[in-house]
Design an enzyme around this catalytic site. Structure first.
Site, mmCIF file in Angstrom:
data_model
loop_
_atom_site.group_PDB
_atom_site.id
_atom_site.type_symbol
_atom_site.label_atom_id
_atom_site.label_comp_id
_atom_site.label_asym_id
_atom_site.label_seq_id
_atom_site.Cartn_x
_atom_site.Cartn_y
_atom_site.Cartn_z
ATOM 1 N N HIS A 1 -1.751 7.232 2.710
ATOM 2 C CA HIS A 1 -0.316 7.287 2.943
ATOM 3 C C HIS A 1 0.239 8.510 2.211
ATOM 4 C CE1 HIS A 1 -0.757 3.532 4.808
ATOM 5 N NE2 HIS A 1 -0.151 2.725 3.970
ATOM 6 N N CYS B 1 0.796 -1.232 0.000
ATOM 7 C CA CYS B 1 0.000 0.000 0.000
ATOM 8 C C CYS B 1 0.826 1.279 0.000
ATOM 9 C CB CYS B 1 -0.965 -0.011 1.179
ATOM 10 S SG CYS B 1 -0.190 -0.220 2.780
#
Lengths: 353, 353, 353, 353
Positions: free
Chosen positions: D241, D149
């Protein structure tokens, strides 16, 4: 509804104003075409006049609208007010005097005896204050208000239980930072902290609740004679006010009766199918640890109130948790639903011609 | 106090155990020399057996102590228990049977009728349950407990007002994540969120409060006949449980009387000058938005309870905010103060020889 | 050190000013007796002039000091400046002209070629700029500055490695909200968020680092010819700036050499035993996931810098994590240590007479 | 696309499994009809087998599906894998051996030389590894994987710039808690904190990036010979993120060329109009302080990557900020887009018959 209705927003560059811009995007009845703000912003395109604080980018449909100053000339007949309380009183009154309908989120006129403090599911008959308001004030227009962002969560949870005779209520809130606008709460104050105080919030909750749940008769609203005591706290949550509530009734219902009342509650917005009305205005969650603001507040477009953890209270009769979206159901969405009800019920017919 | 007293901690590798290790560092009376934990840890030096979760590094004085298994053999006469409730009952009883004094933070024996639920400022006379406990259970040793971490904040704020006849209390908590231990609350559950539920916490607050404020007579404690109703919530705060409290009295005092009672309250720990006793067990803050957990909880070594925002309640008589340090005054510090009182009052004389 | 030295703080009511008040409490050499602020505050007791934003309450020793306006008359010879950059330049210069020594945390004079940007462990010889400063500006007094709160963390970690020839550095920061003062960062901006921008911060880190690590020769400092590239970000942390650093050397040391250099590094403050000097200015932590701001930043009174996770970098030579206390070592503590060094080294002899 | 394709999810009760359930709701091509989990859950309706951790309630369409055990018998031909890495290897291989196509989010097979690490916009030609995979392993089915991810955010931002010859990259991440699953990161670890370490994450970013941006030739993928160095950190963000990136090129482009490359980048998913493809896979934001995770991550259904703050880097050539949705574009959404591409390009024809 063949023709769309042009609407405006006063205080359009502030955070509640931005919420209106978001909420009115793609509205089936209302066309947001007029954005009012301070002289400093007037004349600039909205994209330059505002610092967009919500998620994503400024919606395309308002980017190029030139911001107007806060005067009725040139404004549409229906105007939402997201103005800061420090300036709202006179400007809103000037608009009403000019014939505009002001559907306001500001606190300034909420407790005026001739101004409806409207929650469409709860007290649509309070709109009957408007003829009195126009007569007394000599206005061609009118002002309607919606409740404070913490009050709305409480009254939506209490209204279905009004028939049991609400006698006493103690409520403690855990309120989101978005309730304070922008810049609002300093991060140095709230990060990993609780602030057990919000200015004037407890008074608002206590007084507004009595008015909203009060009965309209003849030309006035009589407050509900319930005692309400509020503890208001700020917590590090982005959106969603969570309340713990203890309540005492005249005719104490069973737990099953309360659940039935909450789940089965529908109001005019649901019966009329208003565009912003949630199908069920109160949603009861049976999980042991819900509702929770981050997980539940965005459901139902932020227009429902979520209740959970109904259980007996050893001091009053019952206790439960309630949650609502403070910037949607507690601000922009509330005002838009108010306007939808007014339109549907004919209160805008004169205004809109 | 010429000779120092060796003490141990059961459950030393867990988070409450680590709090004991921190709190007992440089204690003027007690020498922490024995650390008990599960078989898995036994035999290892503490620095290897534990994952230190508190700030900084493992205190040097315990780094090389070899962890013992949880059996009385070899343990000192005075042992603090930080054991998880799932295993505490039998082990604590085995230690008591062997002649040890167990000063426990576990909930397991708190509500036993012959076990003191001790708050030294409030109910030192409850220690008189101990002879009955030893007789009934055939123990040479004894078990004393301290309250749940949210209960302690409530009872410290209520105890000075007991003389006015506490009749009914509604309390809503905003509790820190450290109250749930480690790993405890998942960040996915609490980040930017409120969890309006903590398992069994409301029951503990309601029952423990009645016992702690109860009167000892003959050989038993009679619960205070006050009704207490709790709403317990978790918020994203590291240390410090904040409570909003509404309270009703038999003989309603004036606001000035309450302030005087809170500020002037002193107990045996203060009179005797116990090492961990805060000079003022309750500190009233007059700022309009205090106490706040992040800003106030570390004051007074975490041993005082902070109260603020005293005002009338329209449903009960008064309402206020209270704050206390859940892992200090609500856990390790509470137990150590209990042991200090027991030592001072002679309850350890037999044990320590 | 037989007589105590009276000192003042300019900008005493702001948040950095409050940090000075906290840090100077019980200082063994300096007596904080003079508090300067804006005209609005002048004449009021400090307790009324300031809204205390730090933990606990206003320290008793300053509560009743009458705040002065920001003019040299009546001020002590040694004055710390916590003034906002928008007003610092002229006021600090007026104090220096009047003969005062200004030890400033403001950014205004940091990059002036004749003003020391002092870190006592790193570049005490930069104080030799002062005679040049006095001569050039015609001042009887002097101005000394400390670095920006993120720069200090970087240079403390790099200074012990300077001997290997620092060639290139890429640093990415995660900075605490306290670095922005009060009200500073709006909670609506940072709650559960990252802001990947801090105004002018990257430029400060890049330029200040070169000056601090530069060499003094004759009458000037020559910048270290290293290239520094900074990415500055704000995160939801209260205190403590965390940096990830990649660095390239002229003469690449081994990992062991770096560890030895960091751990063995001592400067003049340590050799002289200055009151605010940490015993080890850099503390290397060998745990795999440390240092962490909430767990480590308050250690060593906030005066050390913590380094961890040293490992090879596949692009430059090595990479590591560094952490420092932005309001202590990065502000008030830095300035106080600067003043201690100046006193110890005789730079205040003329001033203090 | 006349007939809908039945699909399954392995690891359906975990948090990534729940993300698949959410993402596949109302998918125009795929019908989620099969939910695989551990033996403990098998046989129960999904609503009982799972503790729903995402917002709102379990989607109605899966509530009553009986959970299957993790065996190929009875499973559809196309199965997404959300299994924990500790068990994924053998189960995924058994499914592939049985003829199923496994589109996996697990890390287990990502770096296998004959398994595509697929990003449909970047390396659709890597699917040509599949015949080799089947031949070498004797499988009738096949396994395709998506990146970690944090890797996905980096490679989406770098891919449009590959033509300039990516030579060296230094990246520092600020990763959301949802990236660690449930319960995942303890709140005691991350509340008001930064954790400067995520196990194996840096290695994954460094290696996966080289493979994803590598070229397929004959029967193998040759890694991009760029050096990548990662610093991985956890911050208190729910989703998204954020990366700071410095990059060096063989043929350094101008700033305008980079902006043009990012903004103009389109891949096969966009050309083919795949259902889950974002119209623009990379969105460049020109505001000085964006992108920000809380404000931007949910835009474009979480499938785009947001880039901002492009500027020169004094060490490498350029630096910028990138943001992506770790549980959508970094997990469930990535896998679904992979399957959509495979369907569109005919890689499922055999499988689906």
């Amino acid at each position: 509804m063949s023709t769309r209705i042009p609407v405006g927003v006063l205080g359009a560059t502030g955070m509640v104003g931005q919420e209106f811009v978001n909420f009115l995007q793609s509205h089936p009845w209302f066309d947001l075409t007029w954005l009012g703000a301070s002289d400093r912003s007037a004349g600039k395109p909205y994209r330059e006049a505002t610092s967009w604080r919500l998620g994503g980018e400024i919606p395309a449909y308002v980017r190029d609208i030139l911001v107007s100053d806060s005067k009725p000339e040139g404004a549409p007949q229906l105007v939402f007010s997201a103005m800061d309380a420090s300036v709202a009183t006179e400007i809103e009154q000037a608009f009403a005097a000019s014939g505009r309908t002001i559907v306001s989120n500001s606190r300034n006129h909420r407790m005026d005896s001739d101004v409806p403090l409207l929650v469409p599911e709860i007290n649509p008959e309070h709109l009957n204050l408007l003829p009195e308001q126009q007569k007394r004030r000599g206005w061609k227009g009118q002002i309607v208000t919606n409740p404070n962002c913490s009050t709305i969560v409480l009254v939506m949870a209490l209204a279905p239980l009004k028939k049991y005779g609400i006698r006493r209520v103690i409520v403690s809130t855990m309120q989101a930072i978005s309730g304070a606008g922008y810049p609002g709460v300093a991060s140095m104050d709230i990060n990993a902290n609780v602030i057990p105080f919000i200015g004037n919030e407890e008074e608002k909750m206590e007084q507004e609740t009595q008015k909203i749940l009060g009965d309209f008769k003849d030309t006035a609203v009589t407050d509900l004679p319930a005692k309400v005591s509020a503890h208001c706290n700020r917590v590090a949550v982005v959106n969603g006010h969570t309340l713990t509530v203890s309540v005492e009734f005249d005719k104490t219902p069973s737990e099953g009766e309360i659940l039935g009342a909450l789940r089965g509650w529908r109001g005019l917005p649901q019966q009329k199918g208003l565009p912003s009305a949630p199908p069920c205005p109160v949603i009861y969650m049976s999980e042991k640890d819900r509702p929770q603001p981050r997980r539940d507040v965005e459901r139902e477009n932020g227009m429902a109130v979520f209740v959970g953890r109904l259980r007996e209270c050893s001091v009053l009769d019952y206790k439960f948790v309630a949650l609502g979206h403070n910037t949607v159901r507690g601000a922009a969405g509330a005002a838009v639903l108010n306007a939808e009800l007014m339109k549907e019920e004919g209160w805008l017919d004169d205004v809109l011609g």
